[in-house]
Write a protein that holds these residues in place. Structure first.
Motif, short mmCIF file in Angstrom:
data_model
loop_
_atom_site.label_atom_id
_atom_site.label_comp_id
_atom_site.label_asym_id
_atom_site.label_seq_id
_atom_site.Cartn_x
_atom_site.Cartn_y
_atom_site.Cartn_z
N ASP A 32 29.42 10.80 10.34
CA ASP A 32 29.61 9.66 9.46
C ASP A 32 30.53 10.07 8.31
O ASP A 32 30.27 11.07 7.63
CB ASP A 32 28.26 9.18 8.92
N ASP A 34 31.01 8.73 5.40
CA ASP A 34 30.46 8.55 4.06
C ASP A 34 29.37 9.57 3.74
O ASP A 34 29.33 10.12 2.64
CB ASP A 34 29.90 7.13 3.91
N THR A 35 28.49 9.83 4.70
CA THR A 35 27.33 10.71 4.45
C THR A 35 27.50 12.10 5.02
O THR A 35 26.72 13.00 4.71
CB THR A 35 26.06 10.09 5.05
N SER A 37 26.78 12.97 7.85
CA SER A 37 25.66 13.23 8.76
C SER A 37 26.14 13.15 10.20
O SER A 37 27.02 12.36 10.55
CB SER A 37 24.54 12.23 8.52
N SER A 63 20.37 6.45 12.53
CA SER A 63 19.94 6.18 11.16
C SER A 63 18.89 5.09 11.19
O SER A 63 18.62 4.48 12.23
CB SER A 63 21.13 5.75 10.31
#
Length: 217
Positions: A32, A34-35, A37, A63
């Motif tokens: 991801d 943004d994260t 992850s 998620s």
């Protein structure tokens, strides 16, 4: 920001995309944006007869916003050689970057198994168990110790292979310990001089019992 991709070899060591044609096995990891992850691991193998790259299946990390049923439908028919796909969901984490997941495993499009796994911040498996599909009981309980690479000699110089593995009984107490290709009772393991120095038992409380699987500290 979307997603970004990394590649690793069969030993989970990060490699460049330009190195892929030289490898017989590799993994494609999607993160991801943004994260940061991990979202998906796709596994690939070069067919030695045709020299074509074939996808074997992989792993999906969901998620809280993702739908498990949708992810299963979208992936279980992708790949070859049994199409093995593992779906991780119900994520928990601690302040050390370690994560605990429930998972279900599909092979050839059918539910094959389920369990719980814990990973460290390098995505190495710290602990796990299998959950019997009929009884719901936890079996095959284990915890892995990797240790400091300056203290322990990693097998094949591969830091993703644990140096010590603990197996646990149904009551969560230690059943066997695997160290340097041998298995020991806990008493015999702790009587090894080299271990008493490198792995002080009293300081490694996490391994005294199977629970908790996810360390709180």
């Amino acid at each position: 920001m979307g997603t970004y991709i990394k590649y690793t070899d069969e030993n989970n060591i990060e490699i460049l995309k330009e190195q892929l044609p030289k490898l017989s096995e590799f993994n494609c990891l999607t993160y991801d944006g943004d994260t940061n992850s991990l979202k998906k691991i796709e596994r690939f193998l070069k067919n030695y007869k045709t020299q074509q790259i074939e996808q074997l299946g992989g792993e999906i990390y969901l998620s809280s916003e993702d739908q498990l049923s949708e992810a299963i439908i979208n992936h279980i028919d992708i790949g070859s050689f049994g199409k093995p796909w593992t779906f991780y969901y119900n994520k928990e984490e601690n302040n050390k970057g370690e994560t605990q997941w429930e998972y279900i495993f599909y092979r050839n499009g059918s539910l094959f198994g389920k369990g719980i796994s814990v990973f460290d911040d390098r995505n190495r498996r710290l602990a796990g168990c299998v959950i019997d599909l009929i009884t719901g009981l936890q079996t095959d309980k284990f915890k892995n110790f990797y240790g400091d690479p300056f203290v322990f000699d990693y097998e094949f110089q591969n830091e993703t292979i644990p140096n010590i593995q603990f197996k646990y009984q149904q009551d969560d107490s230690v059943e066997e310990v695997y160290f340097q290709d041998d298995d020991y009772s806990l008493r015999d393991f702790l009587n090894i001089d080299d271990i008493r120095i490198k792995f002080p038992w009293k300081e490694n409380i996490y391994y005294h019992s199977f629970l908790p699987m996810l360390s709180l500290k």
